[in-house]
Design a protein around this motif. Structure first.
Motif, PDB file in Angstrom:
ATOM      1  N   ASN A   1      10.512 -12.881 -15.014  1.00  0.00           N
ATOM      2  CA  ASN A   1      11.903 -13.268 -15.247  1.00  0.00           C
ATOM      3  C   ASN A   1      12.822 -12.113 -14.832  1.00  0.00           C
ATOM      4  O   ASN A   1      13.514 -11.518 -15.663  1.00  0.00           O
ATOM      5  CB  ASN A   1      12.117 -13.630 -16.719  1.00  0.00           C
ATOM      6  CG  ASN A   1      13.522 -14.148 -16.984  1.00  0.00           C
ATOM      7  OD1 ASN A   1      14.139 -14.773 -16.119  1.00  0.00           O
ATOM      8  ND2 ASN A   1      14.045 -13.871 -18.171  1.00  0.00           N
ATOM      9  N   PRO A   2      12.858 -11.792 -13.531  1.00  0.00           N
ATOM     10  CA  PRO A   2      13.629 -10.631 -13.070  1.00  0.00           C
ATOM     11  C   PRO A   2      15.124 -10.819 -13.248  1.00  0.00           C
ATOM     12  O   PRO A   2      15.660 -11.908 -13.033  1.00  0.00           O
ATOM     13  CB  PRO A   2      13.247 -10.535 -11.583  1.00  0.00           C
ATOM     14  CG  PRO A   2      12.851 -11.925 -11.205  1.00  0.00           C
ATOM     15  CD  PRO A   2      12.200 -12.501 -12.417  1.00  0.00           C
ATOM     16  N   GLN A   3      15.789  -9.745 -13.649  1.00  0.00           N
ATOM     17  CA  GLN A   3      17.228  -9.781 -13.835  1.00  0.00           C
ATOM     18  C   GLN A   3      17.964  -9.004 -12.739  1.00  0.00           C
ATOM     19  O   GLN A   3      19.134  -9.276 -12.462  1.00  0.00           O
ATOM     20  CB  GLN A   3      17.598  -9.193 -15.209  1.00  0.00           C
ATOM     21  CG  GLN A   3      16.985  -9.947 -16.368  1.00  0.00           C
ATOM     22  CD  GLN A   3      17.428 -11.408 -16.394  1.00  0.00           C
ATOM     23  OE1 GLN A   3      18.625 -11.702 -16.341  1.00  0.00           O
ATOM     24  NE2 GLN A   3      16.465 -12.317 -16.475  1.00  0.00           N
ATOM     25  N   LEU A   4      17.291  -8.036 -12.131  1.00  0.00           N
ATOM     26  CA  LEU A   4      17.930  -7.227 -11.096  1.00  0.00           C
ATOM     27  C   LEU A   4      17.658  -7.774  -9.698  1.00  0.00           C
ATOM     28  O   LEU A   4      18.583  -8.134  -8.972  1.00  0.00           O
ATOM     29  CB  LEU A   4      17.446  -5.771 -11.193  1.00  0.00           C
ATOM     30  CG  LEU A   4      18.080  -4.904 -12.271  1.00  0.00           C
ATOM     31  CD1 LEU A   4      17.439  -3.532 -12.295  1.00  0.00           C
ATOM     32  CD2 LEU A   4      19.578  -4.766 -12.013  1.00  0.00           C
ATOM     33  N   ILE A   5      16.388  -7.813  -9.323  1.00  0.00           N
ATOM     34  CA  ILE A   5      16.016  -8.324  -7.999  1.00  0.00           C
ATOM     35  C   ILE A   5      15.488  -9.740  -8.180  1.00  0.00           C
ATOM     36  O   ILE A   5      14.347  -9.949  -8.581  1.00  0.00           O
ATOM     37  CB  ILE A   5      14.958  -7.435  -7.330  1.00  0.00           C
ATOM     38  CG1 ILE A   5      15.431  -5.983  -7.271  1.00  0.00           C
ATOM     39  CG2 ILE A   5      14.659  -7.935  -5.915  1.00  0.00           C
ATOM     40  CD1 ILE A   5      14.404  -5.016  -6.722  1.00  0.00           C
ATOM     41  N   LYS A   6      16.333 -10.705  -7.891  1.00  0.00           N
ATOM     42  CA  LYS A   6      15.966 -12.098  -8.110  1.00  0.00           C
ATOM     43  C   LYS A   6      15.422 -12.735  -6.841  1.00  0.00           C
ATOM     44  O   LYS A   6      15.858 -12.416  -5.735  1.00  0.00           O
ATOM     45  CB  LYS A   6      17.178 -12.885  -8.620  1.00  0.00           C
ATOM     46  CG  LYS A   6      17.637 -12.436 -10.007  1.00  0.00           C
ATOM     47  CD  LYS A   6      18.664 -13.373 -10.592  1.00  0.00           C
ATOM     48  CE  LYS A   6      19.022 -12.983 -12.025  1.00  0.00           C
ATOM     49  NZ  LYS A   6      19.977 -13.928 -12.639  1.00  0.00           N
ATOM     50  N   THR A   7      14.477 -13.634  -7.046  1.00  0.00           N
ATOM     51  CA  THR A   7      13.888 -14.375  -5.931  1.00  0.00           C
ATOM     52  C   THR A   7      14.689 -15.640  -5.688  1.00  0.00           C
ATOM     53  O   THR A   7      14.998 -16.379  -6.625  1.00  0.00           O
ATOM     54  CB  THR A   7      12.429 -14.747  -6.233  1.00  0.00           C
ATOM     55  OG1 THR A   7      11.682 -13.560  -6.510  1.00  0.00           O
ATOM     56  CG2 THR A   7      11.806 -15.484  -5.053  1.00  0.00           C
ATOM     57  N   VAL A   8      15.043 -15.875  -4.443  1.00  0.00           N
ATOM     58  CA  VAL A   8      15.726 -17.102  -4.048  1.00  0.00           C
ATOM     59  C   VAL A   8      14.701 -17.988  -3.362  1.00  0.00           C
ATOM     60  O   VAL A   8      14.209 -17.649  -2.284  1.00  0.00           O
ATOM     61  CB  VAL A   8      16.909 -16.809  -3.100  1.00  0.00           C
ATOM     62  CG1 VAL A   8      17.590 -18.114  -2.692  1.00  0.00           C
ATOM     63  CG2 VAL A   8      17.901 -15.868  -3.762  1.00  0.00           C
ATOM     64  N   ARG A   9      14.338 -19.092  -4.009  1.00  0.00           N
ATOM     65  CA  ARG A   9      13.278 -19.950  -3.482  1.00  0.00           C
ATOM     66  C   ARG A   9      13.613 -20.400  -2.065  1.00  0.00           C
ATOM     67  O   ARG A   9      14.685 -20.948  -1.814  1.00  0.00           O
ATOM     68  CB  ARG A   9      13.077 -21.164  -4.391  1.00  0.00           C
ATOM     69  CG  ARG A   9      11.873 -22.030  -3.999  1.00  0.00           C
ATOM     70  CD  ARG A   9      11.692 -23.154  -4.998  1.00  0.00           C
ATOM     71  NE  ARG A   9      11.403 -22.644  -6.340  1.00  0.00           N
ATOM     72  CZ  ARG A   9      10.201 -22.299  -6.750  1.00  0.00           C
ATOM     73  NH1 ARG A   9       9.159 -22.391  -5.935  1.00  0.00           N
ATOM     74  NH2 ARG A   9      10.023 -21.853  -7.989  1.00  0.00           N
ATOM     75  N   GLY A  10      12.672 -20.139  -1.165  1.00  0.00           N
ATOM     76  CA  GLY A  10      12.871 -20.536   0.228  1.00  0.00           C
ATOM     77  C   GLY A  10      13.850 -19.656   0.976  1.00  0.00           C
ATOM     78  O   GLY A  10      14.133 -19.897   2.156  1.00  0.00           O
ATOM     79  N   GLY A  11      14.376 -18.628   0.275  1.00  0.00           N
ATOM     80  CA  GLY A  11      15.385 -17.795   0.928  1.00  0.00           C
ATOM     81  C   GLY A  11      14.972 -16.346   1.068  1.00  0.00           C
ATOM     82  O   GLY A  11      14.849 -15.824   2.165  1.00  0.00           O
ATOM     83  N   GLY A  12      14.725 -15.691  -0.051  1.00  0.00           N
ATOM     84  CA  GLY A  12      14.390 -14.279  -0.008  1.00  0.00           C
ATOM     85  C   GLY A  12      14.670 -13.624  -1.333  1.00  0.00           C
ATOM     86  O   GLY A  12      14.288 -14.137  -2.381  1.00  0.00           O
TER      87      GLY A  12
END
Length: 243
Positions: A222-233
């Motif tokens: 559950n990252p708060q700083l570096i978030k994953t964008v599904r299908g994006g980056g």
């Protein structure tokens, strides 16, 4: 860092490769010390001041991965791995241990030279200031309680404790900090960090982000700083202040 003649430690059990790289890199104005295996490299390590290590992962006895793990406990010296074609798992583990780049065997010495030079440029303390073109260099960059000092490549956590970063981790953090709240695709990050496109099965960026999250105490689930964008980056989801 002494850029006049960087000192490179080459660790490979193949004598022909050691001799080839030694002669080739010396012609390119590098100083080279060669080790035939991890045991030999451990013996040579305290005898020199090395700017970069070229490390074969598949060696008899202690593997390159084991040596890389030991080396990361001693130093943040940049590591360029040599891996056999198709050894994706070992390559990923090597990157998780803090290696900065890799070259698959069989390799062109000029490709390895380009990777070495790129990694050394990233490792040079004054190679990145954290400022956009035309801006004065930032003395410190603050985000979510963290402080980055670009001139010293120093990261300090909210408890005022320095957190050591490898060259690759620092460059990834800087790339995100320079583009806060902007989605950066894996290809964009790979191009920014290594100057090449990521293949469809290349998890190098994912591994680097996971390692940086651990350094930033950012929960991977559950990252708060570096978030994953599904299908994006990935996106650095916080405000950034320069001072």
């Amino acid at each position: 860092m002494d850029t006049a003649q960087p000192h490179i430690l080459v660790v490979d059990d193949d004598r022909e490769i050691r001799d080839l790289l030694g002669k080739f890199l010396e012609k390119q104005s590098f100083r080279v010390t060669a080790a035939r295996d991890a045991r030999d490299a451990r013996r040579l390590w305290p005898l020199g001041r090395y700017h970069l290590v070229v490390l074969d992962l598949m060696m008899p006895g202690e593997s390159g991965l084991d040596f890389a793990r030991w080396l990361r406990g001693q130093s943040d010296v940049p590591i360029v791995m040599l891996t056999a074609m198709g050894e994706e798992t070992d390559r990923i583990v090597g990157l998780e241990l803090g290696a900065d780049d890799y070259v698959a065997k069989p390799f062109n010495p000029r490709e390895l030279l380009a990777r070495i030079r790129a990694v050394l440029r990233r490792a040079t303390a004054d190679s990145a200031t954290g400022a956009a073109p035309g801006e004065p260099p930032a003395k410190v960059i603050r985000f979510s309680g963290w402080v980055l000092e670009p001139a010293r490549r120093r990261l300090v956590n909210p408890q005022d404790v320095e957190v050591p970063l490898t060259g690759g981790e620092y460059e990834l953090l800087l790339a995100l900090i320079e583009r806060p709240n902007r989605v950066l695709t894996r290809d964009m990050l790979m191009d920014l960090l290594r100057g090449r496109q990521a293949g469809p099965f290349d998890r190098a960026i994912d591994v680097a982000v996971s390692r940086l999250r651990r350094k930033l105490e950012d929960d991977g689930r559950n990252p708060q700083l570096i978030k994953t964008v599904r299908g994006g980056g990935y996106v650095l989801a916080t405000s950034v202040e320069r001072g």
